[in-house]
Design a protein around this motif. Structure first.
Motif, PDB file in Angstrom:
ATOM      1  N   PRO A  48      -1.461  11.034  15.406  1.00 36.36           N
ATOM      2  CA  PRO A  48      -0.730   9.810  15.775  1.00 36.36           C
ATOM      3  C   PRO A  48      -0.611   8.866  14.587  1.00 36.36           C
ATOM      4  CG  PRO A  48      -2.394  10.358  17.420  1.00 36.36           C
ATOM      5  CD  PRO A  48      -2.636  11.264  16.250  1.00 36.36           C
ATOM      6  N   ARG A  49       0.546   8.226  14.461  1.00 34.74           N
ATOM      7  CA  ARG A  49       0.758   7.292  13.368  1.00 34.74           C
ATOM      8  C   ARG A  49       0.111   5.946  13.702  1.00 34.74           C
ATOM      9  NH1 ARG A  49       4.299  11.554  14.044  1.00 34.74           N
ATOM     10  NH2 ARG A  49       6.145  10.353  14.550  1.00 34.74           N
ATOM     11  N   ARG A  50      -0.797   5.501  12.840  1.00 35.82           N
ATOM     12  CA  ARG A  50      -1.523   4.253  13.067  1.00 35.82           C
ATOM     13  C   ARG A  50      -0.848   3.055  12.403  1.00 35.82           C
ATOM     14  NH1 ARG A  50      -6.733   5.694  10.216  1.00 35.82           N
ATOM     15  NH2 ARG A  50      -7.257   3.530  10.698  1.00 35.82           N
ATOM     16  N   HIS A  51       0.003   3.311  11.427  1.00 33.65           N
ATOM     17  CA  HIS A  51       0.621   2.228  10.674  1.00 33.65           C
ATOM     18  C   HIS A  51       2.116   2.513  10.521  1.00 33.65           C
ATOM     19  CE1 HIS A  51      -3.617   1.955   9.507  1.00 33.65           C
ATOM     20  NE2 HIS A  51      -3.502   3.190   9.047  1.00 33.65           N
ATOM     21  N   ARG A  52       2.920   1.483  10.659  1.00 30.14           N
ATOM     22  CA  ARG A  52       4.362   1.589  10.405  1.00 30.14           C
ATOM     23  C   ARG A  52       4.779   0.418   9.538  1.00 30.14           C
ATOM     24  NH1 ARG A  52       4.363   3.513  15.914  1.00 30.14           N
ATOM     25  NH2 ARG A  52       5.410   5.537  16.099  1.00 30.14           N
ATOM     26  N   VAL A  53       5.635   0.677   8.563  1.00 30.31           N
ATOM     27  CA  VAL A  53       6.130  -0.388   7.699  1.00 30.31           C
ATOM     28  C   VAL A  53       7.605  -0.155   7.429  1.00 30.31           C
ATOM     29  CG1 VAL A  53       5.433   0.846   5.594  1.00 30.31           C
ATOM     30  CG2 VAL A  53       5.808  -1.620   5.514  1.00 30.31           C
ATOM     31  N   ILE A  54       8.401  -1.212   7.539  1.00 29.24           N
ATOM     32  CA  ILE A  54       9.841  -1.160   7.257  1.00 29.24           C
ATOM     33  C   ILE A  54      10.088  -1.963   5.992  1.00 29.24           C
ATOM     34  CG2 ILE A  54      12.159  -1.601   8.113  1.00 29.24           C
ATOM     35  CD1 ILE A  54       9.505  -1.892  10.636  1.00 29.24           C
ATOM     36  N   ALA A  64       8.392  -6.961   3.749  1.00 28.16           N
ATOM     37  CA  ALA A  64       8.335  -5.816   4.652  1.00 28.16           C
ATOM     38  C   ALA A  64       7.894  -6.279   6.033  1.00 28.16           C
ATOM     39  CB  ALA A  64       7.376  -4.752   4.118  1.00 28.16           C
ATOM     40  N   VAL A  65       8.141  -5.413   6.997  1.00 27.28           N
ATOM     41  CA  VAL A  65       7.644  -5.618   8.355  1.00 27.28           C
ATOM     42  C   VAL A  65       6.585  -4.561   8.607  1.00 27.28           C
ATOM     43  CG1 VAL A  65       8.210  -5.662  10.806  1.00 27.28           C
ATOM     44  CG2 VAL A  65       9.857  -6.540   9.138  1.00 27.28           C
ATOM     45  N   ARG A  66       5.342  -4.987   8.824  1.00 22.07           N
ATOM     46  CA  ARG A  66       4.262  -4.034   9.052  1.00 22.07           C
ATOM     47  C   ARG A  66       3.826  -4.083  10.509  1.00 22.07           C
ATOM     48  NH1 ARG A  66      -1.593  -5.275   7.397  1.00 22.07           N
ATOM     49  NH2 ARG A  66      -1.695  -5.645   9.628  1.00 22.07           N
ATOM     50  N   GLU A  77      15.615   8.703  -1.646  1.00 17.86           N
ATOM     51  CA  GLU A  77      17.034   8.811  -2.019  1.00 17.86           C
ATOM     52  C   GLU A  77      17.824   9.591  -0.976  1.00 17.86           C
ATOM     53  OE1 GLU A  77      16.837   8.646  -6.900  1.00 17.86           O
ATOM     54  OE2 GLU A  77      16.694  10.585  -5.899  1.00 17.86           O
ATOM     55  N   ALA A  78      17.172  10.541  -0.303  1.00 13.93           N
ATOM     56  CA  ALA A  78      17.873  11.347   0.701  1.00 13.93           C
ATOM     57  C   ALA A  78      18.067  10.612   2.003  1.00 13.93           C
ATOM     58  CB  ALA A  78      17.102  12.647   0.955  1.00 13.93           C
ATOM     59  N   SER A  79      17.345   9.517   2.215  1.00 15.29           N
ATOM     60  CA  SER A  79      17.473   8.751   3.447  1.00 15.29           C
ATOM     61  C   SER A  79      18.812   8.016   3.479  1.00 15.29           C
ATOM     62  CB  SER A  79      16.318   7.761   3.588  1.00 15.29           C
ATOM     63  OG  SER A  79      15.079   8.436   3.677  1.00 15.29           O
ATOM     64  N   VAL A  80      19.105   7.438   4.640  1.00 12.74           N
ATOM     65  CA  VAL A  80      20.392   6.769   4.846  1.00 12.74           C
ATOM     66  C   VAL A  80      20.137   5.337   5.297  1.00 12.74           C
ATOM     67  CG1 VAL A  80      22.504   6.752   6.222  1.00 12.74           C
ATOM     68  CG2 VAL A  80      21.552   8.913   5.427  1.00 12.74           C
ATOM     69  N   GLY A  81      20.968   4.423   4.827  1.00 16.00           N
ATOM     70  CA  GLY A  81      20.872   3.043   5.274  1.00 16.00           C
ATOM     71  C   GLY A  81      20.060   2.179   4.330  1.00 16.00           C
ATOM     72  N   PRO A  82      20.081   0.868   4.532  1.00 21.87           N
ATOM     73  CA  PRO A  82      19.400  -0.046   3.620  1.00 21.87           C
ATOM     74  C   PRO A  82      17.885  -0.064   3.776  1.00 21.87           C
ATOM     75  CG  PRO A  82      20.394  -1.276   5.421  1.00 21.87           C
ATOM     76  CD  PRO A  82      20.859   0.146   5.577  1.00 21.87           C
ATOM     77  N   ASP A  83      17.362   0.343   4.928  1.00 23.15           N
ATOM     78  CA  ASP A  83      15.931   0.254   5.183  1.00 23.15           C
ATOM     79  C   ASP A  83      15.329   1.624   5.394  1.00 23.15           C
ATOM     80  OD1 ASP A  83      15.774  -2.714   5.394  1.00 23.15           O
ATOM     81  OD2 ASP A  83      17.105  -2.348   7.099  1.00 23.15           O
ATOM     82  N   VAL A  84      14.025   1.698   5.159  1.00 17.71           N
ATOM     83  CA  VAL A  84      13.302   2.937   5.408  1.00 17.71           C
ATOM     84  C   VAL A  84      12.041   2.583   6.192  1.00 17.71           C
ATOM     85  CG1 VAL A  84      12.001   2.861   3.243  1.00 17.71           C
ATOM     86  CG2 VAL A  84      12.404   5.049   4.363  1.00 17.71           C
ATOM     87  N   LEU A  85      11.674   3.458   7.107  1.00 15.73           N
ATOM     88  CA  LEU A  85      10.464   3.304   7.898  1.00 15.73           C
ATOM     89  C   LEU A  85       9.450   4.348   7.455  1.00 15.73           C
ATOM     90  CD1 LEU A  85       8.743   2.319  10.345  1.00 15.73           C
ATOM     91  CD2 LEU A  85      10.005   3.976  11.737  1.00 15.73           C
TER      92      LEU A  85
END
Length: 445
Positions: free
Chosen positions: A308-314, A368-370, A390-398
């Motif tokens: 399970p993912r314990r941390h997320r950051v945008i 960032a949003v954590r 670089e392969a991701s799409v859009g201005p933000d990454v999660l």
């Protein structure tokens, strides 16, 4: 792990636990009930997605980020339900994202004070205007250098009569998927199968998968029409597939045919190549898909086994790439070929991500949003992390993080069908904590 399967119903969800109401991500105590008319109408995720013009995958992403949590989540099924009064926030969120506003700034506009929101919007409008003027000047210069429009030859489709598996995909979508996934393939002769992209054709999806053992990229595509024939697993050399992707970008739609005798891709609406390009093709408007023998790693088991993912950051994707590049000798621009640092460290703060060299120098703090609890810093090989970004799409990454020794999931709000896993690397002991990631050898095991 939370279920990612949501109800497609447009009816009320009556059981389960309450989520946020879609305001600021703070608990709302559930959906208020009108004492006269009873409970408000709740819409399943698909019905709500159609109403507000957002993809269900985007709604799941915004729920994970706590930007637009559902009004209610069924405790048994994990289905998400949304209330009608969340439409205004969802529409505003969609409009701001379509305008290119980074998600961290979107949260300021939606939940911050008016002066701060106004400053964010004015700053972004200035940025957009500058980019538009630069793009207009570039396009005008290219147009002036062109002699004039040309008319390419068009011929009809070639009907294939062989009993094979057939799937039709958008040409641009297929080309984009190849560009995203193929770079994750290995470039070593030690494991030839890792130099290939796995193309899985199932009943309702085509999936492209590649891994070099340190990174795993998966992209799903929805067929234009119903898939004909049995499921297929094709192994295609990544470099050869990249060439097919370049060709597919010029096709409105591409039909992939695969059977015991091999595989090929056909321009469904007719070829758009020059005469020289046609001579190189296996047939007019077609490309052979060269297949490779081998057993591809069991990537589904890898994904299922993720903790399970314990941390997320945008965080802003371009800014993160640039910050990683700044950890080099200063000559790079952040792109994969210009990053010379052997490792970078990411430290997740309350409202920022700090990118630095392992010793803390060349540090850059990014807004960032954590979400989730405090996390120790985590190390990455820039040669692995930057291509994933670089392969991701859009201005933000999660970034979804389980711990300093577990694979990190890289996702995008603008394309929920594309996922990359990146292995962290070891860092020297942190003065504030003794926890480190795996050694370079352990991360490659």
């Amino acid at each position: 792990m939370e279920s990612t399967t949501d109800s497609t119903s447009g009816t009320n969800g009556t059981s389960g636990t309450s989520g946020g109401s879609g305001g600021s991500g703070r608990p709302s105590g559930g959906v208020p009930v009108d004492l006269v008319f009873g409970a408000p109408e709740l819409l399943g995720i698909s019905a709500f997605a159609r109403r507000v013009g957002l993809a269900p995958s985007a709604l799941r992403f915004y729920d994970d980020c706590q930007v637009l949590p559902p009004a209610r989540v069924d405790a048994t099924t994990g289905y998400r339900f949304y209330s009608a009064d969340q439409q205004i926030r969802a529409n505003m969120l969609r409009s701001l994202r379509e305008a290119g506003l980074p998600l961290a700034d979107v949260t300021v506009v939606l939940d911050g004070e008016v002066p701060e929101a106004r400053a964010v919007l004015e700053r972004h409008r200035t940025t957009v205007q500058n980019r538009s003027r630069a793009a207009d000047a570039t396009i005008a210069a290219v147009l002036r250098s062109m002699p004039g429009p040309g008319d390419g030859d068009r011929v009809g489709d070639d009907e294939a009569a062989d009993p094979t598996t057939r799937v039709r995909l958008g040409g641009a979508e297929l080309a984009a998927a190849v560009r995203q996934v193929a770079p994750a393939a290995a470039r070593s002769a030690e494991f030839p199968v890792l130099g290939c992209v796995l193309v899985e054709i199932d009943e309702d999806e085509v999936r492209l998968v590649a891994t070099d053992r340190y990174r795993l990229s998966v992209r799903g595509l929805k067929p234009v029409l119903t898939v004909e024939g049995p499921p297929r697993r094709l192994l295609v050399d990544a470099e050869r597939l990249a060439g097919i992707g370049t060709w597919a970008a010029r096709c409105a739609a591409v039909t992939i045919e695969a059977g015991p005798g091999g595989a090929a891709a056909h321009d469904t609406d007719g070829p758009r190549e020059t005469a020289e390009e046609k001579a190189e093709a296996t047939g007019e408007g077609s490309r052979e898909i060269p297949l490779t023998e081998g057993e591809f790693p069991a990537y589904r088991e890898m994904l299922t086994a993720l903790p399970p993912r314990r941390h997320r950051v945008i965080v802003d994707r371009a800014a993160l790439i640039a910050a990683v590049g700044d950890c080099g000798d200063g000559s790079g621009d952040g792109s994969a070929e210009n990053v010379d640092a052997r490792a970078v460290a990411l430290r997740l703060g309350k409202d920022e991500v700090t990118v630095s060299r392992p010793d803390g120098t060349r540090a850059t703090a990014l807004p960032a949003v954590r979400l989730g609890e405090e996390t120790p810093r985590i190390g990455f090989d820039p040669a692995v992390l930057v291509p994933a970004l670089e392969a991701s799409v859009g201005p933000d990454v999660l970034l979804e993080i389980s711990g300093a020794t577990e694979p990190v999931v890289v996702r995008s709000a603008d394309q929920g069908s594309f996922t990359t896993l990146v292995m962290p690397v070891a860092l020297p002991a942190d003065p504030t904590t003794e926890e480190t990631g795996p050694t370079a050898e352990e991360s490659r095991a």
